[in-house]
Design a protein around this motif. Structure first.
Motif, PDB file in Angstrom:
ATOM      1  N   GLY A   1     -20.978  21.293  12.118  1.00 48.46           N
ATOM      2  CA  GLY A   1     -21.118  20.484  13.321  1.00 48.46           C
ATOM      3  C   GLY A   1     -21.406  19.028  12.994  1.00 48.46           C
ATOM      4  N   ARG A   2     -22.248  18.798  11.980  1.00 52.39           N
ATOM      5  CA  ARG A   2     -22.562  17.421  11.574  1.00 52.39           C
ATOM      6  C   ARG A   2     -21.318  16.722  11.028  1.00 52.39           C
ATOM      7  N   LEU A   3     -20.543  17.413  10.223  1.00 52.42           N
ATOM      8  CA  LEU A   3     -19.329  16.822   9.677  1.00 52.42           C
ATOM      9  C   LEU A   3     -18.330  16.509  10.786  1.00 52.42           C
ATOM     10  N   LEU A   4     -18.222  17.432  11.733  1.00 50.82           N
ATOM     11  CA  LEU A   4     -17.299  17.224  12.848  1.00 50.82           C
ATOM     12  C   LEU A   4     -17.750  16.040  13.704  1.00 50.82           C
ATOM     13  N   MET A   5     -19.051  15.915  13.898  1.00 50.10           N
ATOM     14  CA  MET A   5     -19.574  14.776  14.646  1.00 50.10           C
ATOM     15  C   MET A   5     -19.293  13.467  13.902  1.00 50.10           C
ATOM     16  N   GLY A   6     -19.382  13.504  12.580  1.00 51.76           N
ATOM     17  CA  GLY A   6     -19.075  12.309  11.794  1.00 51.76           C
ATOM     18  C   GLY A   6     -17.643  11.869  11.969  1.00 51.76           C
ATOM     19  N   VAL A   7     -16.725  12.845  11.963  1.00 50.29           N
ATOM     20  CA  VAL A   7     -15.306  12.542  12.183  1.00 50.29           C
ATOM     21  C   VAL A   7     -15.101  11.989  13.591  1.00 50.29           C
ATOM     22  N   GLY A   8     -15.744  12.639  14.564  1.00 51.42           N
ATOM     23  CA  GLY A   8     -15.618  12.176  15.948  1.00 51.42           C
ATOM     24  C   GLY A   8     -16.150  10.771  16.131  1.00 51.42           C
ATOM     25  N   GLU A   9     -17.287  10.482  15.501  1.00 50.79           N
ATOM     26  CA  GLU A   9     -17.873   9.144  15.620  1.00 50.79           C
ATOM     27  C   GLU A   9     -16.928   8.084  15.062  1.00 50.79           C
ATOM     28  N   ALA A  10     -16.348   8.358  13.899  1.00 48.53           N
ATOM     29  CA  ALA A  10     -15.423   7.397  13.292  1.00 48.53           C
ATOM     30  C   ALA A  10     -14.240   7.126  14.211  1.00 48.53           C
ATOM     31  N   LEU A  11     -13.743   8.156  14.866  1.00 50.65           N
ATOM     32  CA  LEU A  11     -12.574   8.007  15.723  1.00 50.65           C
ATOM     33  C   LEU A  11     -12.890   7.284  17.022  1.00 50.65           C
ATOM     34  N   PHE A  12     -13.927   7.736  17.741  1.00 52.20           N
ATOM     35  CA  PHE A  12     -14.143   7.127  19.055  1.00 52.20           C
ATOM     36  C   PHE A  12     -14.746   5.732  18.960  1.00 52.20           C
ATOM     37  N   ILE A  13     -15.483   5.436  17.891  1.00 56.44           N
ATOM     38  CA  ILE A  13     -16.006   4.076  17.746  1.00 56.44           C
ATOM     39  C   ILE A  13     -14.900   3.125  17.303  1.00 56.44           C
ATOM     40  N   THR A  14     -14.064   3.577  16.363  1.00 52.71           N
ATOM     41  CA  THR A  14     -12.950   2.733  15.921  1.00 52.71           C
ATOM     42  C   THR A  14     -11.983   2.472  17.071  1.00 52.71           C
ATOM     43  N   GLY A  15     -11.699   3.507  17.861  1.00 51.48           N
ATOM     44  CA  GLY A  15     -10.739   3.355  18.949  1.00 51.48           C
ATOM     45  C   GLY A  15     -11.242   2.532  20.110  1.00 51.48           C
ATOM     46  N   SER A  16     -12.551   2.345  20.227  1.00 47.72           N
ATOM     47  CA  SER A  16     -13.088   1.579  21.349  1.00 47.72           C
ATOM     48  C   SER A  16     -13.683   0.256  20.902  1.00 47.72           C
ATOM     49  N   LYS A  17     -13.410  -0.147  19.655  1.00 45.49           N
ATOM     50  CA  LYS A  17     -14.062  -1.324  19.078  1.00 45.49           C
ATOM     51  C   LYS A  17     -13.240  -2.587  19.293  1.00 45.49           C
ATOM     52  N   PRO A  18     -13.794  -3.591  20.013  1.00 44.69           N
ATOM     53  CA  PRO A  18     -13.090  -4.856  20.163  1.00 44.69           C
ATOM     54  C   PRO A  18     -13.279  -5.718  18.926  1.00 44.69           C
ATOM     55  N   LEU A  19     -12.633  -6.872  18.894  1.00 41.97           N
ATOM     56  CA  LEU A  19     -12.764  -7.785  17.765  1.00 41.97           C
ATOM     57  C   LEU A  19     -14.191  -8.303  17.658  1.00 41.97           C
ATOM     58  N   GLU A  20     -14.691  -8.414  16.420  1.00 39.87           N
ATOM     59  CA  GLU A  20     -16.016  -8.957  16.200  1.00 39.87           C
ATOM     60  C   GLU A  20     -16.099 -10.404  16.679  1.00 39.87           C
TER      61      GLU A  20
ATOM     62  N   PHE B   1     -10.620 -14.492   6.860  1.00 39.46           N
ATOM     63  CA  PHE B   1      -9.718 -13.906   7.840  1.00 39.46           C
ATOM     64  C   PHE B   1     -10.413 -13.780   9.200  1.00 39.46           C
ATOM     65  N   GLY B   2     -11.693 -13.391   9.170  1.00 42.32           N
ATOM     66  CA  GLY B   2     -12.443 -13.275  10.410  1.00 42.32           C
ATOM     67  C   GLY B   2     -12.564 -14.601  11.127  1.00 42.32           C
ATOM     68  N   GLU B   3     -12.769 -15.667  10.372  1.00 41.33           N
ATOM     69  CA  GLU B   3     -12.860 -16.997  10.966  1.00 41.33           C
ATOM     70  C   GLU B   3     -11.546 -17.404  11.635  1.00 41.33           C
ATOM     71  N   LEU B   4     -10.449 -16.879  11.127  1.00 42.54           N
ATOM     72  CA  LEU B   4      -9.131 -17.187  11.678  1.00 42.54           C
ATOM     73  C   LEU B   4      -8.717 -16.230  12.791  1.00 42.54           C
ATOM     74  N   GLY B   5      -9.585 -15.235  13.063  1.00 43.06           N
ATOM     75  CA  GLY B   5      -9.288 -14.295  14.136  1.00 43.06           C
ATOM     76  C   GLY B   5      -8.453 -13.107  13.712  1.00 43.06           C
ATOM     77  N   PHE B   6      -8.435 -12.789  12.407  1.00 43.71           N
ATOM     78  CA  PHE B   6      -7.653 -11.663  11.909  1.00 43.71           C
ATOM     79  C   PHE B   6      -8.577 -10.585  11.365  1.00 43.71           C
ATOM     80  N   GLU B   7      -8.080  -9.352  11.388  1.00 47.88           N
ATOM     81  CA  GLU B   7      -8.776  -8.229  10.764  1.00 47.88           C
ATOM     82  C   GLU B   7      -7.885  -7.662   9.668  1.00 47.88           C
ATOM     83  N   PRO B   8      -8.249  -7.854   8.413  1.00 48.47           N
ATOM     84  CA  PRO B   8      -7.413  -7.332   7.319  1.00 48.47           C
ATOM     85  C   PRO B   8      -7.250  -5.825   7.415  1.00 48.47           C
ATOM     86  N   GLY B   9      -6.022  -5.347   7.294  1.00 47.98           N
ATOM     87  CA  GLY B   9      -5.747  -3.915   7.342  1.00 47.98           C
ATOM     88  C   GLY B   9      -5.548  -3.351   5.951  1.00 47.98           C
ATOM     89  N   GLN B  10      -5.436  -2.043   5.882  1.00 47.95           N
ATOM     90  CA  GLN B  10      -5.274  -1.363   4.593  1.00 47.95           C
ATOM     91  C   GLN B  10      -4.038  -0.489   4.564  1.00 47.95           C
TER      92      GLN B  10
END
Length: 222
Positions: free
Chosen positions: A111-130, A184-193
């Motif tokens: 359950g803890r591992l599943l919650m960790g996966v869920g947290e990564a997904l829903f926080i990343t998907g709802s995260k605006p630009l810093e 990159f952040g100062e220029l308004g970009f988020e480096p991807g991987q």
């Protein structure tokens, strides 16, 4: 009118983050007591069980970002929230079912591992630009209409795959440097991987999306 629209658009985003973190935080105290007093495990085991969620979040964060990039933030959230809910089901099962201490502990860890996966997904998907804190994402205001711009480096046909992988690895390492990320952040970009086939899918999806728009509207170059 603009203020009202922005407020309405931020509602789902705020709700996702609020209830998401609520689901992350509420079980911690109860799980600690259950593992230590209910199942009889040591404080060290309690710490490992609680910390396993954060470890899972860190390990899958890159994949969560890939999902958000390729399928959109809504898809990431729709995958993450059910995973978080299912973790709660596992927590309850570990208590309600006669499983024995060891099996109950393993169910809790799952359950803890599943919650960790869920947290990564829903926080990343709802995260605006810093750089735009407090500003709602376009997709939160007009779901499915958001447009993401990106920049990439392409290699000519015929470049050996080993060389492509080496260049991609070097670029990822350079983009991960704190000074580069800051600039990159100062220029308004988020480096991807993204690289290789994952990046090819992004190009293909955009090609198909905008190709359809061009054909339907009979857009011509002038």
């Amino acid at each position: 009118m603009l203020f009202r629209s922005v407020g309405v658009g931020q509602g789902p985003l705020v709700a996702i983050v609020f209830f998401g973190f609520l689901a992350v935080g509420i079980p911690i105290a109860a799980l600690s007591l259950e593992v230590h007093h209910g199942l009889g495990f040591s404080a060290l085991v309690v710490g490992l069980v609680i910390g396993s969620q954060s470890a899972a979040t860190v390990l899958v964060r890159h994949h969560a970002g890939t999902v958000a990039d390729q399928a959109g933030p809504r898809k990431a959230v729709l995958l993450g929230l059910p995973a978080a809910a299912l973790s709660g089901v596992l927590y309850m099962a570990s208590v309600a079912l006669p499983l024995g201490p060891t099996v109950s502990l393993l169910v809790i860890v799952a359950g803890r591992l599943l919650m960790g996966v869920g947290e990564a997904l829903f926080i990343t998907g709802s995260k605006p630009l810093e750089q735009l804190k407090g500003v709602p994402t376009f997709d939160s205001l007009y779901p499915g209409v958001g447009i993401s711009s990106w920049h990439g480096i392409f290699a000519p046909v015929g470049v050996p795959r080993a060389l492509q992988d080496r260049i991609a690895a070097d670029l990822r390492q350079a983009l991960a440097a704190p000074s580069v990320m800051k600039r990159f952040g100062e220029l308004g970009f988020e480096p991807g991987q993204l690289s290789g086939e994952a990046f090819n899918q992004v190009v293909k999806q955009d090609f198909e999306r905008w190709g359809e728009v061009i054909r339907k509207n009979n857009i011509k170059a002038e």
